[in-house]
Design an enzyme around this catalytic site. Sequence first.
Site, PDB file in Angstrom:
ATOM      1  N   GLU A 163     -23.175  12.703  22.217  1.00  7.60           N
ATOM      2  CA  GLU A 163     -24.239  10.862  22.137  1.00  7.60           C
ATOM      3  C   GLU A 163     -24.466  10.818  20.866  1.00  7.60           C
ATOM      4  O   GLU A 163     -25.457  11.448  20.434  1.00  7.60           O
ATOM      5  CB  GLU A 163     -24.263  10.520  22.940  1.00  7.60           C
ATOM      6  N   CYS A 219     -29.812   3.562  20.195  1.00  7.03           N
ATOM      7  CA  CYS A 219     -28.758   4.288  20.027  1.00  7.03           C
ATOM      8  C   CYS A 219     -27.329   3.506  19.485  1.00  7.03           C
ATOM      9  O   CYS A 219     -26.923   3.175  18.245  1.00  7.03           O
ATOM     10  CB  CYS A 219     -28.147   5.230  20.459  1.00  7.03           C
TER      11      CYS A 219
END
Length: 611
Positions: A324, A358
């Site tokens: 990720e 994020c």
Amino acid sequence: QVQGECPSLWASEMPLTPSGIILGVIFVLLIFSKLCDWHVFHSILLVIEWLFPVPTIDVEMTAAEAQDDGVDSKPSKSTSLKDPMRPGYIQCYDPSTKQRLGEVVAMTTEDVHQLCVKAAEAQISWSKTSFAERRKVLRTIQKYIVHHVEDICRVCSRDSGKPKCDALLGEILTTCEKIRCINANGELWLRPSYRTTGPMMAHKTAYVEYMPLGVLGVIAPWNYPFHNMLNHIISGIFAGNAVVGKVSEHTSWSAEYFGRIVQKALEAHGHDPNLVQTVTGFAEAGAALVDDPLVEKVIFTGSPAVGKLVMKGASKHPKPVILELGGKDAMVFLDDVKFKEVIPWAMRGCFQNCGQNCVGVERLFVYESIHDAFIEAVKPKVASLRQGVPLATCGESGEVDCASMVTEEQIDLIQALIDDAVAKGATVHCGGKRNASLKGQFYEPTLISDITPDMRISQEETFGPVMCVVKVPNDNDDECVRLVNDSPFGLGSSVFSSNQARALAIGRQFRSGMFIVNDFGSNYLVQSLPFGGVKESGFDRFAGIEGLRACCLERSIVIDRIPGIKTTIPPPIDYPMSKNSLGFGEGLIQLFYNESIIGKIKGIFSIIKNS
């Protein structure tokens, strides 16, 4: 019937016929089947399980962990993680006050390996535990969290500079929902998954079972120290694994307290606390974890550049990785939105955790007909954000909206992106520079517009308190899609509109791993959904059924469906093969795969002829 009695529906005799019995049995089986499909029995068992309380654990806390004003040290001139006088240690600081918090060991390759050895040994017995036993451990962690919300928020604030409310939303809420979801659904998700066999294998039963991998290696970033540490521990140990997690060198101080919570929960139920290990250190420690032969899979969250190094390191064995790698998430306001409704979402999306998120909103696309009015409406909101030390310490109240950046390096990167954009024609309406009035690592909440694709800020992850507004010319939906997709990242996205169907139609054209209509961040609170992106945002998923199964060895199993009925090798294709082997095999092909009835019949005759 006695005179005066009311006639009964059951007074008349209803003879039980064979067909009636069969229908009754079928009806009961159908009801039972649907109750199983709806997981009613599983839910009842969980309710019964939760009627019995789990133990309360006591986790010792230092003054710095237990009190807002619990740090006595003075602000440091330097917040360098390395002290030449203390080799082998990481120096830890509060980024908002620059107070020194202490130091942790910078682990070597051998240190990391020894932790993996301990975890692997503990995993042997843990892999044999039932799902009910694993739920008890997670419930114990959950119980501690809900009774120590402010303590955990305080430690997060001290180590990463965020306001307590941001810690509650991004650290506590997400972790609690993860535990609730895994406890409620995890056993169902890891039950054997039965698969169809096809006509040739109709006498077989086929399924996939989900077995523990062994030791999971996790490398976590610095933006959410509590949740990033607990996130993969929750799913990892529920799937029967041990977890060895490396925390960021920038937020290592809090890891000791968070690790004690997990280990105390394991001990409370008689399990080996070595099941979960925490690695502290620099790049050497992270590389050692990826390279360690005892680690079966690596889960990494961080930058694309480091993610590629993780892939390279894992390829030596090889071992699978989940990456990720951040995002450049787009939030789109169509021409029919109401500012009163959408501006709060823009503010939360851009400034939650000081933009160090994020799935934070890095690009805010506003349709041209409402663009100028939006800038005027949102500018005072951004300019009025209170910034400062997030705890009641050093003479401060802690009542702030936007706190500090975790690292000095990120402040320098944000400034470089802003300066590049301004040089190429962007307009800064407020902010756009370091907050010189504060001593810590603060960057002013910023509103910038007139962004074009050639600017670095349009393509690179900002990861800071910046609302970056992009005008969508002529309110054109196709142009909006083109602009949103003009990015190397593809993690999350959202569209706001009074017309949900239109918003969904636009969003489905975005190249992103996640999409939301008229909301921000809600996909992560639906923990049954997988989390992850495409392109530079990485690959594979955590969370949801996909994420939990990603913590497992997926093993395919085939067994005989009916006892006594087994597969045998037909004589024509048994060794030594006869001259009829090809004809026999072709007959099988025609029987099972020829769409023509005549062809199938010919196949049967071919099988008989060549048997």
